[in-house]
Scaffold this motif. Sequence first.
Motif, PDB file in Angstrom:
ATOM      1  N   ASN A 397      13.503 -13.960  -5.175  1.00  0.00           N
ATOM      2  CA  ASN A 397      13.153 -13.011  -4.120  1.00  0.00           C
ATOM      3  C   ASN A 397      13.027 -11.579  -4.640  1.00  0.00           C
ATOM      4  O   ASN A 397      13.095 -10.631  -3.859  1.00  0.00           O
ATOM      5  CB  ASN A 397      14.214 -13.062  -3.011  1.00  0.00           C
ATOM      6  CG  ASN A 397      14.282 -14.410  -2.340  1.00  0.00           C
ATOM      7  OD1 ASN A 397      13.243 -14.982  -1.979  1.00  0.00           O
ATOM      8  ND2 ASN A 397      15.500 -14.930  -2.175  1.00  0.00           N
ATOM      9  N   ASN A 398      12.848 -11.444  -5.951  1.00  0.00           N
ATOM     10  CA  ASN A 398      12.687 -10.121  -6.577  1.00  0.00           C
ATOM     11  C   ASN A 398      13.855  -9.174  -6.266  1.00  0.00           C
ATOM     12  O   ASN A 398      13.678  -7.958  -6.150  1.00  0.00           O
ATOM     13  CB  ASN A 398      11.371  -9.468  -6.129  1.00  0.00           C
ATOM     14  CG  ASN A 398      10.172 -10.142  -6.748  1.00  0.00           C
ATOM     15  OD1 ASN A 398      10.251 -10.640  -7.870  1.00  0.00           O
ATOM     16  ND2 ASN A 398       9.063 -10.182  -6.018  1.00  0.00           N
ATOM     17  N   VAL A 445      20.304  -2.320 -14.967  1.00  0.00           N
ATOM     18  CA  VAL A 445      20.042  -3.545 -14.220  1.00  0.00           C
ATOM     19  C   VAL A 445      20.632  -3.367 -12.823  1.00  0.00           C
ATOM     20  O   VAL A 445      21.652  -2.683 -12.661  1.00  0.00           O
ATOM     21  CB  VAL A 445      20.655  -4.782 -14.928  1.00  0.00           C
ATOM     22  CG1 VAL A 445      22.166  -4.638 -15.058  1.00  0.00           C
ATOM     23  CG2 VAL A 445      20.300  -6.060 -14.200  1.00  0.00           C
ATOM     24  N   SER A 446      19.987  -3.952 -11.827  1.00  0.00           N
ATOM     25  CA  SER A 446      20.504  -3.835 -10.462  1.00  0.00           C
ATOM     26  C   SER A 446      20.182  -5.083  -9.656  1.00  0.00           C
ATOM     27  O   SER A 446      19.257  -5.843  -9.978  1.00  0.00           O
ATOM     28  CB  SER A 446      19.909  -2.602  -9.771  1.00  0.00           C
ATOM     29  OG  SER A 446      18.531  -2.791  -9.502  1.00  0.00           O
ATOM     30  N   TYR A 447      20.978  -5.272  -8.630  1.00  0.00           N
ATOM     31  CA  TYR A 447      20.734  -6.320  -7.633  1.00  0.00           C
ATOM     32  C   TYR A 447      20.781  -5.654  -6.274  1.00  0.00           C
ATOM     33  O   TYR A 447      21.670  -4.837  -5.994  1.00  0.00           O
ATOM     34  CB  TYR A 447      21.805  -7.405  -7.708  1.00  0.00           C
ATOM     35  CG  TYR A 447      21.727  -8.381  -6.545  1.00  0.00           C
ATOM     36  CD1 TYR A 447      20.890  -9.487  -6.608  1.00  0.00           C
ATOM     37  CD2 TYR A 447      22.470  -8.160  -5.384  1.00  0.00           C
ATOM     38  CE1 TYR A 447      20.793 -10.365  -5.540  1.00  0.00           C
ATOM     39  CE2 TYR A 447      22.378  -9.037  -4.312  1.00  0.00           C
ATOM     40  CZ  TYR A 447      21.538 -10.129  -4.387  1.00  0.00           C
ATOM     41  OH  TYR A 447      21.430 -10.988  -3.326  1.00  0.00           O
ATOM     42  N   SER A 448      19.828  -5.999  -5.405  1.00  0.00           N
ATOM     43  CA  SER A 448      19.822  -5.386  -4.088  1.00  0.00           C
ATOM     44  C   SER A 448      19.309  -6.358  -3.047  1.00  0.00           C
ATOM     45  O   SER A 448      18.470  -7.234  -3.322  1.00  0.00           O
ATOM     46  CB  SER A 448      18.963  -4.111  -4.085  1.00  0.00           C
ATOM     47  OG  SER A 448      17.631  -4.411  -4.410  1.00  0.00           O
ATOM     48  N   ASN A 449      19.851  -6.216  -1.844  1.00  0.00           N
ATOM     49  CA  ASN A 449      19.310  -6.903  -0.670  1.00  0.00           C
ATOM     50  C   ASN A 449      19.323  -5.915   0.490  1.00  0.00           C
ATOM     51  O   ASN A 449      19.421  -4.694   0.251  1.00  0.00           O
ATOM     52  CB  ASN A 449      20.093  -8.186  -0.368  1.00  0.00           C
ATOM     53  CG  ASN A 449      21.587  -7.931  -0.150  1.00  0.00           C
ATOM     54  OD1 ASN A 449      21.959  -6.883   0.373  1.00  0.00           O
ATOM     55  ND2 ASN A 449      22.426  -8.876  -0.545  1.00  0.00           N
ATOM     56  N   ASN A 450      19.272  -6.378   1.692  1.00  0.00           N
ATOM     57  CA  ASN A 450      19.129  -5.471   2.827  1.00  0.00           C
ATOM     58  C   ASN A 450      20.354  -4.592   3.056  1.00  0.00           C
ATOM     59  O   ASN A 450      20.251  -3.562   3.723  1.00  0.00           O
ATOM     60  CB  ASN A 450      18.827  -6.264   4.100  1.00  0.00           C
ATOM     61  CG  ASN A 450      17.428  -6.868   4.072  1.00  0.00           C
ATOM     62  OD1 ASN A 450      16.528  -6.340   3.401  1.00  0.00           O
ATOM     63  ND2 ASN A 450      17.235  -7.979   4.780  1.00  0.00           N
TER      64      ASN A 450
END
Length: 543
Positions: A397-398, A445-450
């Motif tokens: 989901n990018n 580096v990163s991770y993200s969602n809403n």
Amino acid sequence: MTIKPSLLATAVAAISALSVHTAMATPFLPMDARGLAMGDTGVASAKLAHAPAFNPSLLSQARNEDDFAIIFPSVGVVVADEEELIDSANDISDITVPKFEDLFDDASSNNFNSAVNNVQASSTALVNELNSLGNSDGRTNAQKADDLRTANQNFADDLDEVNSKLSEVNSVTKELTDSLNSISGDPIRGRAGVGMAVAMPGKKFAAALSVNADVHFSGRTIFTGTDQNLITAYGVAAQGYVDIAQAIPTDINTLADDVEAGASPTDIQTAATSIQDSLDEFQNYTSDDVETADGSIKIFNGGDISNEAENPNLDSRVEIVAVGIADVGLSFSREFTIADRKVAIGVTPKLQTIETYHYITEMDNEDDIETSDIEDSRATYSHINLDIGASMRLGENNQWMVGVVAKNLISKDFDLSDAPVRGSSNNLVVEGGTVSLKPQFRAGVSYSNNWVTVAGDLDLVENDPIAYEQATQYAAIGAEFDLYETFQVRAGYRTNLSASNSEVVSLGFGLSPFGVHIDIAALANPSDYKKEVGVALETGFYF
């Protein structure tokens, strides 16, 4: 004697108060409230308007709903006193130096100086008694002996008091030299800045205009060998003064016994003359020369503490270097397909104005530090530079992002002006040298969602210090929790891999109703906030 190590704090404050149209891009720490709250991360996690500061390729990684963003203004300040230099210097100035000064203050009635005056007076009375031994003044031998013993006891008591104060001199001079040695060379550093940016996202074409103005400073105190030798010389000279008189009370008691026993006038005169010679040497004691900032002086001269020793000139000093860059950058970004991967690449050509400052003042300089004196040391340069960054989304989901950036790719050295030492009696000037603006490389580096973003950044190379502080190679992690796209809570942690005990923790929050953003952040060293502390604030608009 006046020593003012706290001049360091004053000099730092004066430099910090300069108009912030100068800056320094080293180390890699953009003055951004959101990034600062997240541990100074951003290479793979910065939002649209922050992209020019962290990684210009992120302009092409904005959300589909982002159309336009403005930051105006972003302001912040960070001060790092990792060795607690200012506290130590103020303790020396407020506690140790007054102890030293009190030892030799003419106005005091209970110090080393007063003890010397008292023993000089009692030695004169003793000389008078010795001179009267051959007189026919109606006193019996027993009475002459008693008077001599009384004068001798007064002299011995005053000499004991000098000895007692000598122990205090040795203790305080050691405390002072140890304290000054402990802070000599310890650095203090800081940065302050303002900035603004206007950004437009796009996969095929994105652009941003950014203006940044920061100032970085680095300072230290230098306790010179000349001053160390001078302070130590007080105890050495005082010990020599006392040593001359040590045998005198015993010799006089022996002479008094001989007078009372009716010894021959010749024997009495011979013994009295020998003692008088010792007293004369004591009363006119002159210590060895000591090299000081004003040349050779004597601690004791003619039996008294010399005027030069009561108020010596020191050449230990406070030295400050400040370096900055004001830059105007125009960032461009585009997404490319490389090996079937969507990779965003961004560049930021920048026009930079570099200014350097070099300020030195002696510790005992009683003049106020004037901003105009610091301005006099300014040297100004123009430079063209370039940042390049790349980023790529990963995951089904990018939601993952990796990024890398190279900043200030065009390195250059800049001269520091030669600095006259303020307060120097011999017009000393210290050569300026150079400072360097070198490329910086960082990956993230990163991770993200809403509702959450988690990021980590790492300097890929060690960044040289501006002047006296430690080199930096930062590793940082941070997180942001976004509640209904209206309220954000942030936290982060950063450490310097090139130094020990240089961790900071950071906290912040943001409000973003209807596209208006207000962000506040603070950071501090968790073991002691005085080692490093900072705050940042920014306002902006996202549409």
